[in-house]
Design a protein around this motif. Structure first.
Motif, PDB file in Angstrom:
ATOM      1  N   GLU A 138      15.736 -41.461 -55.719  1.00 40.74           N
ATOM      2  CA  GLU A 138      14.617 -40.683 -55.207  1.00 40.74           C
ATOM      3  C   GLU A 138      15.070 -39.348 -54.614  1.00 40.74           C
ATOM      4  O   GLU A 138      16.250 -39.139 -54.313  1.00 40.74           O
ATOM      5  CB  GLU A 138      13.857 -41.491 -54.154  1.00 40.74           C
ATOM      6  CG  GLU A 138      13.163 -42.717 -54.739  1.00 40.74           C
ATOM      7  CD  GLU A 138      12.273 -43.419 -53.737  1.00 40.74           C
ATOM      8  OE1 GLU A 138      12.191 -42.953 -52.572  1.00 40.74           O
ATOM      9  OE2 GLU A 138      11.659 -44.442 -54.108  1.00 40.74           O
ATOM     10  N   TYR A 139      14.071 -38.449 -54.446  1.00 40.02           N
ATOM     11  CA  TYR A 139      14.329 -37.152 -53.812  1.00 40.02           C
ATOM     12  C   TYR A 139      14.698 -37.342 -52.346  1.00 40.02           C
ATOM     13  O   TYR A 139      14.320 -38.334 -51.710  1.00 40.02           O
ATOM     14  CB  TYR A 139      13.082 -36.265 -53.867  1.00 40.02           C
ATOM     15  CG  TYR A 139      12.718 -35.758 -55.239  1.00 40.02           C
ATOM     16  CD1 TYR A 139      13.450 -34.736 -55.837  1.00 40.02           C
ATOM     17  CD2 TYR A 139      11.625 -36.277 -55.929  1.00 40.02           C
ATOM     18  CE1 TYR A 139      13.106 -34.247 -57.095  1.00 40.02           C
ATOM     19  CE2 TYR A 139      11.272 -35.800 -57.186  1.00 40.02           C
ATOM     20  CZ  TYR A 139      12.020 -34.786 -57.764  1.00 40.02           C
ATOM     21  OH  TYR A 139      11.690 -34.312 -59.006  1.00 40.02           O
ATOM     22  N   GLY A 140      15.384 -36.333 -51.812  1.00 43.98           N
ATOM     23  CA  GLY A 140      15.650 -36.327 -50.388  1.00 43.98           C
ATOM     24  C   GLY A 140      14.424 -35.890 -49.611  1.00 43.98           C
ATOM     25  O   GLY A 140      13.562 -35.173 -50.123  1.00 43.98           O
ATOM     26  N   SER A 141      14.311 -36.310 -48.350  1.00 48.02           N
ATOM     27  CA  SER A 141      13.193 -35.897 -47.503  1.00 48.02           C
ATOM     28  C   SER A 141      13.298 -34.413 -47.184  1.00 48.02           C
ATOM     29  O   SER A 141      14.346 -33.787 -47.368  1.00 48.02           O
ATOM     30  CB  SER A 141      13.173 -36.715 -46.214  1.00 48.02           C
ATOM     31  OG  SER A 141      14.376 -36.507 -45.486  1.00 48.02           O
ATOM     32  N   THR A 142      12.210 -33.838 -46.706  1.00 42.94           N
ATOM     33  CA  THR A 142      12.174 -32.376 -46.547  1.00 42.94           C
ATOM     34  C   THR A 142      13.172 -31.878 -45.509  1.00 42.94           C
ATOM     35  O   THR A 142      13.713 -30.782 -45.656  1.00 42.94           O
ATOM     36  CB  THR A 142      10.758 -31.912 -46.164  1.00 42.94           C
ATOM     37  OG1 THR A 142      10.359 -32.546 -44.935  1.00 42.94           O
ATOM     38  CG2 THR A 142       9.768 -32.245 -47.273  1.00 42.94           C
ATOM     39  N   ARG A 143      13.415 -32.642 -44.455  1.00 46.35           N
ATOM     40  CA  ARG A 143      14.400 -32.235 -43.445  1.00 46.35           C
ATOM     41  C   ARG A 143      15.809 -32.724 -43.772  1.00 46.35           C
ATOM     42  O   ARG A 143      16.766 -32.277 -43.180  1.00 46.35           O
ATOM     43  CB  ARG A 143      14.002 -32.762 -42.064  1.00 46.35           C
ATOM     44  CG  ARG A 143      12.989 -31.904 -41.322  1.00 46.35           C
ATOM     45  CD  ARG A 143      12.814 -32.446 -39.902  1.00 46.35           C
ATOM     46  NE  ARG A 143      12.086 -31.524 -39.062  1.00 46.35           N
ATOM     47  CZ  ARG A 143      10.769 -31.449 -38.979  1.00 46.35           C
ATOM     48  NH1 ARG A 143      10.038 -32.271 -39.714  1.00 46.35           N
ATOM     49  NH2 ARG A 143      10.177 -30.576 -38.180  1.00 46.35           N
ATOM     50  N   GLY A 144      15.933 -33.663 -44.704  1.00 39.81           N
ATOM     51  CA  GLY A 144      17.212 -34.297 -44.962  1.00 39.81           C
ATOM     52  C   GLY A 144      17.343 -35.588 -44.181  1.00 39.81           C
ATOM     53  O   GLY A 144      16.576 -35.860 -43.246  1.00 39.81           O
ATOM     54  N   SER A 154      20.617 -34.345 -51.686  1.00 42.08           N
ATOM     55  CA  SER A 154      20.621 -35.666 -52.296  1.00 42.08           C
ATOM     56  C   SER A 154      20.907 -36.769 -51.278  1.00 42.08           C
ATOM     57  O   SER A 154      21.861 -36.685 -50.495  1.00 42.08           O
ATOM     58  CB  SER A 154      21.703 -35.702 -53.388  1.00 42.08           C
ATOM     59  OG  SER A 154      22.112 -37.021 -53.657  1.00 42.08           O
ATOM     60  N   PRO A 155      20.080 -37.848 -51.280  1.00 41.83           N
ATOM     61  CA  PRO A 155      20.369 -38.986 -50.400  1.00 41.83           C
ATOM     62  C   PRO A 155      21.738 -39.602 -50.659  1.00 41.83           C
ATOM     63  O   PRO A 155      22.379 -40.107 -49.727  1.00 41.83           O
ATOM     64  CB  PRO A 155      19.242 -39.975 -50.727  1.00 41.83           C
ATOM     65  CG  PRO A 155      18.115 -39.126 -51.216  1.00 41.83           C
ATOM     66  CD  PRO A 155      18.783 -38.010 -51.972  1.00 41.83           C
ATOM     67  N   VAL A 156      22.205 -39.571 -51.901  1.00 42.61           N
ATOM     68  CA  VAL A 156      23.546 -40.085 -52.192  1.00 42.61           C
ATOM     69  C   VAL A 156      24.590 -39.285 -51.422  1.00 42.61           C
ATOM     70  O   VAL A 156      25.489 -39.845 -50.769  1.00 42.61           O
ATOM     71  CB  VAL A 156      23.831 -40.029 -53.713  1.00 42.61           C
ATOM     72  CG1 VAL A 156      25.295 -40.366 -53.986  1.00 42.61           C
ATOM     73  CG2 VAL A 156      22.926 -40.985 -54.468  1.00 42.61           C
ATOM     74  N   ILE A 157      24.466 -37.968 -51.472  1.00 44.24           N
ATOM     75  CA  ILE A 157      25.436 -37.100 -50.788  1.00 44.24           C
ATOM     76  C   ILE A 157      25.389 -37.308 -49.282  1.00 44.24           C
ATOM     77  O   ILE A 157      26.438 -37.452 -48.631  1.00 44.24           O
ATOM     78  CB  ILE A 157      25.148 -35.623 -51.136  1.00 44.24           C
ATOM     79  CG1 ILE A 157      25.327 -35.367 -52.631  1.00 44.24           C
ATOM     80  CG2 ILE A 157      26.034 -34.702 -50.312  1.00 44.24           C
ATOM     81  CD1 ILE A 157      26.680 -35.682 -53.170  1.00 44.24           C
ATOM     82  N   THR A 158      24.197 -37.326 -48.697  1.00 42.46           N
ATOM     83  CA  THR A 158      24.103 -37.454 -47.233  1.00 42.46           C
ATOM     84  C   THR A 158      24.579 -38.826 -46.761  1.00 42.46           C
ATOM     85  O   THR A 158      25.159 -38.940 -45.675  1.00 42.46           O
ATOM     86  CB  THR A 158      22.677 -37.180 -46.748  1.00 42.46           C
ATOM     87  OG1 THR A 158      21.745 -38.022 -47.465  1.00 42.46           O
ATOM     88  CG2 THR A 158      22.304 -35.719 -46.979  1.00 42.46           C
TER      89      THR A 158
END
Length: 476
Positions: A154-160, A357-361
């Protein structure tokens, strides 16, 4: 009034008619690359004639023909100015070989990023691969791969990711900056963080202050936004504060973009006294300061931060993890007032449709919280201290002296022996498959030709010093 200097490295002038055309084409190229933007004043006829070793009549003819084309325009009693009429799309360069390109703020980046693995890169801006926490990154990737599918798809949230934002606010609190996670926006990189700020706060032709010298990609990014750039002379204790105050008063800039800690390229630090006056001047003028804090974790003893001293009233803090964790796993951040964060969120949605990206964070959060990061940075700091001493000694044997001895980080701002030009050294070093960072790519005023930035972690190969010795002594 700021007059924009024009420098044409390696420009050969022949027949008068050819000279006129060559000068015209060089000015057009400077406009195309945004080295000159609408409203900039060109050098006087006498000044450019002296610089180009051409006759004043040749310069007059070149200016008159450019004025007839609408590229520049005269102002009564003031000189010639860039009009921006029919401004072409941003063109970096048409040259296809490193030696043929202008040595501009894009040069070092392109050479370093595109070179093959056999090329030595004492001019690049990152640590060697073997210095990075690769084992911790692999462990984090394996762990993230086993988590819920939403992280992978999924996409990342707007703030991360809130997890990483909470980690950052806890880190800031240790420094004395108490803010909420809602005041932190995660971005795709540190460069994207600065780009979003420029998109939100600046318009074409606005004025921005940078240090002279400064990180060359600050200039490249501002030129891409068609921003008017003014350099503030940099000293061993930060920007020349009297010059800063004078420029702010007369030029009314919209932003000041700087590294306050382990300054790039000099390695210097802003003193508390300079920081105090900077913030007072910014407050009185309503000037926003963008503090790029990307080298913070390389400090052995934390120094004053503008964001901490100011509380984010007139300071926007940006950073990333590309220097300490991985340039491949990229994520940046912006910490600022809530009203600014709200506008930046909308811009990030418009340009990237959400945060990083949620994977990256998740990978970054795992590494930062895993217990090995502090040990990794302590080891890096020890390696850097040893490398810095070694490289300083080897450079001093060649007559290259550090402008300051940094208290951390991996940059040295080296002053060359009298009469040596770093641009010519960088070009000649390409024959030895060595990429240097010549001083003028960092300098708005083009006044750093006798300096060169060295990355001490990338100077371990003796070929670098043998090449420099041969060039400096005229043996090649």
């Amino acid at each position: 009034m700021v007059i924009i200097p024009i420098h044409f490295p390696g420009l050969a002038l022949g027949h008068p008619q050819t000279r006129t055309s060559t000068i015209m084409e060089a000015i057009r190229q400077r406009i195309a690359t945004r080295a000159l933007v609408p409203g900039d004043r060109l050098p006087s006829i006498r000044q450019l004639a002296r610089t180009m070793q051409a006759s004043p009549s040749t310069i007059v003819q070149a200016y008159d023909r450019l004025a007839a084309e609408g590229v520049i325009a005269p102002r009564q009693g003031s000189g010639f100015y860039v009009t921006g009429r029919a401004l072409p799309p941003l063109a970096l360069a048409d040259a296809t070989t490193p030696a043929a390109r202008a040595i501009d703020p894009f040069w070092v980046s392109r050479q370093s990023l595109d070179s093959d693995p056999t090329v030595l890169k004492p001019g690049c801006g990152w640590l060697p691969t073997e210095w990075m926490p690769n084992a911790a990154l692999r462990k984090a990737f394996r762990a993230v791969a086993r988590r819920e599918n939403a992280i992978l798809s999924e996409y990342g949230s707007t703030r991360g990711a809130i997890r990483l934002r909470r980690f950052l606010t806890a880190q800031f609190a240790e420094e004395g900056l108490e803010i909420s996670p809602d005041q932190v926006l995660l971005t795709g990189s540190g460069t994207q963080a600065v780009d979003l700020i420029c998109r939100l706060l600046l318009r074409r032709g606005d004025t921005v202050l940078v240090d002279d010298p400064c990180y060359f990609n600050f200039q490249a990014l501002l030129r891409a936004h068609e921003i008017r750039i003014i350099g503030v002379p940099y000293t061993a204790t930060g920007p020349d504060i009297e010059a800063f105050e004078r420029i702010v008063l007369h030029e009314k800039p919209h932003l000041y973009l700087t590294n306050s800690v382990l300054h790039n390229p000099t390695g210097a630090m802003v003193s508390p006294q300079t920081a105090f006056r900077l913030l007072n001047t910014a407050s009185a003028a309503g000037l926003l300061i963008v503090e790029d804090d990307i080298f913070a974790d390389f400090e052995t003893i934390p120094s004053p931060r503008l964001a901490v001293m100011d509380g984010l009233d007139h300071v926007i803090r940006v950073g990333s993890f590309s220097k300490t964790l991985s340039a491949s796993v990229r994520c940046g951040y912006i910490s600022a007032r809530k009203d600014l964060i709200d506008g930046l969120i909308d811009l990030q949605v418009a340009t990237s449709f959400g945060g990083p990206s949620p994977v990256i964070t998740e990978v970054i959060s795992d590494v930062l919280e895993g217990g090995s990061y502090r040990k990794h940075m302590l080891e890096i700091q020890r390696h850097l201290e040893k490398s810095r001493k070694t490289v300083i000694h080897k450079l001093e044997m060649l007559g290259i002296c550090p402008w300051v001895v940094p208290k951390g980080g991996f940059y040295l701002w080296g002053r060359l022996p009298d009469g040596q030009d770093s641009t010519q050294i960088a070009l000649r070093s390409l024959d030895d498959k060595i990429i240097h960072a010549p001083g003028n790519v960092f300098s708005v005023s083009q006044s750093a030709s006798s300096f060169m930035r060295f990355n001490v972690t990338q100077c371990m190969d003796e070929k670098i010093f043998h090449s420099l010795e041969n060039i400096l002594t005229g043996r090649r």
